[in-house]
Enzyme design. Sequence first.
Site, short mmCIF file in Angstrom:
data_model
loop_
_atom_site.label_atom_id
_atom_site.label_comp_id
_atom_site.label_asym_id
_atom_site.label_seq_id
_atom_site.Cartn_x
_atom_site.Cartn_y
_atom_site.Cartn_z
N SER A 189 24.84 3.39 -32.50
CA SER A 189 25.40 4.74 -32.49
C SER A 189 24.32 5.78 -32.80
O SER A 189 24.58 6.80 -33.43
CB SER A 189 26.55 4.86 -33.49
OG SER A 189 27.70 4.23 -33.02
N GLY A 244 30.29 5.66 -31.74
CA GLY A 244 30.77 4.45 -31.05
C GLY A 244 31.15 3.29 -31.94
O GLY A 244 32.13 2.59 -31.68
N GLU A 245 30.38 3.05 -33.01
CA GLU A 245 30.64 1.88 -33.85
C GLU A 245 31.75 2.10 -34.86
O GLU A 245 32.40 1.16 -35.32
CB GLU A 245 29.37 1.45 -34.58
CG GLU A 245 28.61 0.34 -33.91
CD GLU A 245 27.56 0.81 -32.92
OE1 GLU A 245 26.92 -0.04 -32.30
OE2 GLU A 245 27.40 2.02 -32.75
N ALA A 246 31.95 3.35 -35.27
CA ALA A 246 32.88 3.64 -36.37
C ALA A 246 34.27 3.01 -36.19
O ALA A 246 34.80 2.40 -37.12
CB ALA A 246 33.01 5.15 -36.55
#
Length: 931
Positions: free
Chosen positions: A710, A889-891
Amino acid sequence: MKQYLRKSIKVNGCPHHVVASPDAMLVNVIRKQLGLTGTKLGCGSGQCGACEVIMNGKLVRSCIVRWDKVPQDAEILTIEGLGRPEKLHALQWAYVKTGAIQCGFCTPGFIMSSKALLDENPNPTREEVRDWFQKNRNACRCTGYVQIVDAVMLAAKVLRGEEEMTDFSELTRDGKIWGSHYPRPSAVYKATGTWDFGDDVALKLPEETLFAACVCPETHHAIVKKIDFSEAEKMPGVYKVVTAKDIYANKGTNRIRGQVGSKTATTNGWERRILVEEGDKIRQWGEAVAIVCADTEEHARAAADAVKVEIEELPALLNVKDAMAPGAVKVHEDIPDIDGIPNVFNKRPIKKGNDPKEDLDKAPYVVEDEFYSSRQPHLTIETDCGFGYFDEEGRLTLQTKSICVYRHQLMIARGLGLPPSKIRVIQNNMGATFGYKVGPTNEHLIGACVIATGRPVYMRLDMKEHIIRTPKRSPFLMKIRVGADENGKLVGLEHYWYVDHGPYSESSQDLTNKGGQFMLAPYKVNNIRGCGYTVFTNHKWCTAFRCYGGPQTYFGGELAIDMLAEKVGMDPLDFREKNLIQPGDTLPSGQRPEVYPLQAMVTHIRPLYEEAKKQAAALSTDKIKHGVGVAIGIYNSNDDGPDEANSHIELTKDGVILYNTWEDHGQGADMGCVGTAHEALRPLGLRPDQIKLVCNDTAKAPNSGAAAASRSQVMVGMAIVDSCRKLLDAMRKPDGTHRTYDEMIAEGIPTYYEGYYKATLRNVNGEVQHCTGMDDETGQGYPFANHMFGVFLAEVSVDVTTGEAKVDRMTLACDVGKINNYAVVEGQLYGGIAQGIGFALKENFEDVKKHNNLLACGFPYIKDIPDNIRLIHMESPREFGPFGASGTGEAPLSAPHAAIINAIHNACGIRIKTIPATPDRILKALEEAKK
């Protein structure tokens, strides 16, 4: 003598007379013979819907319809017949407007399916839309489906005359696109099937292009005794069979560089072969020993099947416990073990504060347990594909799904026997990766074939091959001991985590770090001791997957926190709130996060949590138990340590050109670039379409780093801002106005500017510094400048008679900094939550003979994902982030699965400590609970 069928059909209103093999699939007739590449070939077995078209008024999956079953005079409608970029159909317009398009590979199939639905039912409910997509197996791995249903409902209104199609400029905010829902530039082309993916471009390659098919013996672990391709060489269409000898002939080492990145590792990272040679070992299922290059796919695959490989089977180590067992066979005989543990090649100690052992021994409340997370498959709808050739400067040019074009260039150069400057890597438009393309999967193989044959070479895996040959998320075995005092305050943490990374070390260091960096990261824990071990096994080699290492870590950590809350006798959310990190507190790595939003996020979610608990109690019956679970996740928004990025800009007569390698695997890099540059260049009054992108080509764009961790919105975004500021400074006149392009040229002022950024933070003393790596002895340091935060609320129901668990509603309070584009960010959040649901309940890749298609791997279809997903945006501005932004994106995949597993416990009193929580595991736990 093979016979063929000639049929008259009408495609998109135009008559055609087509001659095709009776067993040819309609999708290939449409794509290869008619040249209509808007229809996509995904699974090839009717499981994904990417290939759907309408034939004689009925929706069909063209990948499973044979040509001899297509009726004479059939009328076929494909995506190309629905609308064009300059004249969109209502459905195409609605998909663009609602943000229902991410990578776009599945989009044509979804739109055609939507058309068939609305032809049949012009006024459907949301649940009828969902039922339709479920029945017709329309699969999307990116979106989480919510925005897709939004699009169908909006299009239905337009088609009923209740709403008008408007210009997308209305989605800006007073001319600003930063902070708006403005569509990503590629969306219109994806909606109309005019966006060429790798398999589409392949159909437009030169006639002399060869197809490459790998020879992969079906074994996890074996010595290769002999490779006999004498018969294969004689088969029709075969041009060459490439082996390791061809690589050595080009002075290549036949190895891939694996970026160990740790002083403690006992390997130099060069374990992975390009091709396994005679006398060497196959170390995982799907390893190639040779590659057949032939004139057609059919000829290449037939010849590959004819290659005879004699092997000597060896014991296969398929999990960390077997690999670490005393006396276990070595995956790599020449790599020393660490701490006397077989097959362990790397370790990551974590030491924060004092040794917590004494405090834990005395603590009134202690949880000590073991947790295991699954080998999650990425399950992209577009399979792994790519091609190579020598370009006009004689460079080996590889066009693939790479999400780190410069890194791949370096990783394969020595192995192929070329200097990096002689390798050019270009990212094709791609149908998602979710991180698997951090690792080279076909670049080295295609490169070897191009060098050996001197001709363009294309390689495409079918879905079975794609699933069993590409890397996966690493399983973690976690042993956690955590305690609290009589007031419910955490007193310390001891933990050990064992990372199953398959047979190669590639990218393993950052992954192993995550266990130390994020175990109980949302909470104030002053005293921590632990160690992570990275282990070689013979299961699938592992690489990045969205939130790399985070979901594994939070699965163990957030379950342990729930279990400890129960021991203390506190509500799970109350216990978390009592222990949240507060301003001034440090993360496990010893650094302070740049913001402290968790208290406000918990406050926002609390009334929803209390209401959910009341509803769960009211809805529960003897058969269906309802429950509520929470979990909290934090994740980084830059690569570990001294991360950096470059992005350049050029002023032109028509606007500007951005040059960078912000690779786009569906997450919205195009919108990231355009949105950031548009905001930075607002004094120039440019329209979005005046910002042109020249990206993801090592011959044309500077190195911006990988589209991973991210990091791109922060790192590449800041580099974009830097280049834009330099350009504006050069264009600024003494009176504050700006020169035109012609004035710049006339005055001899340069029009090209280089932007650069290095990850920057404030340390615990408030001083500005660059990020650093972690200390090898203590795991302390300043690895991350920016973070993302999520508080997850899961509402589930469990059928105690069948063991089936279902997520009824998810809520995510998320802080990703100031938001560039709401449509893109919300799509990321929905999609990440959907993957978290799959991780919790369905997805696995354990048995290669079983888990080799979408259904068997537990792919989450639309009815597996709730339509009721609530998003709460908390936008704490970041000091070091473009216009206050962090990553996204990863959250959403950090901890939703942990919330779901905690909700299952709340519903029926069982703790699932190994995921996925499949019905058989739930039933077994229920039976054990009765005892």
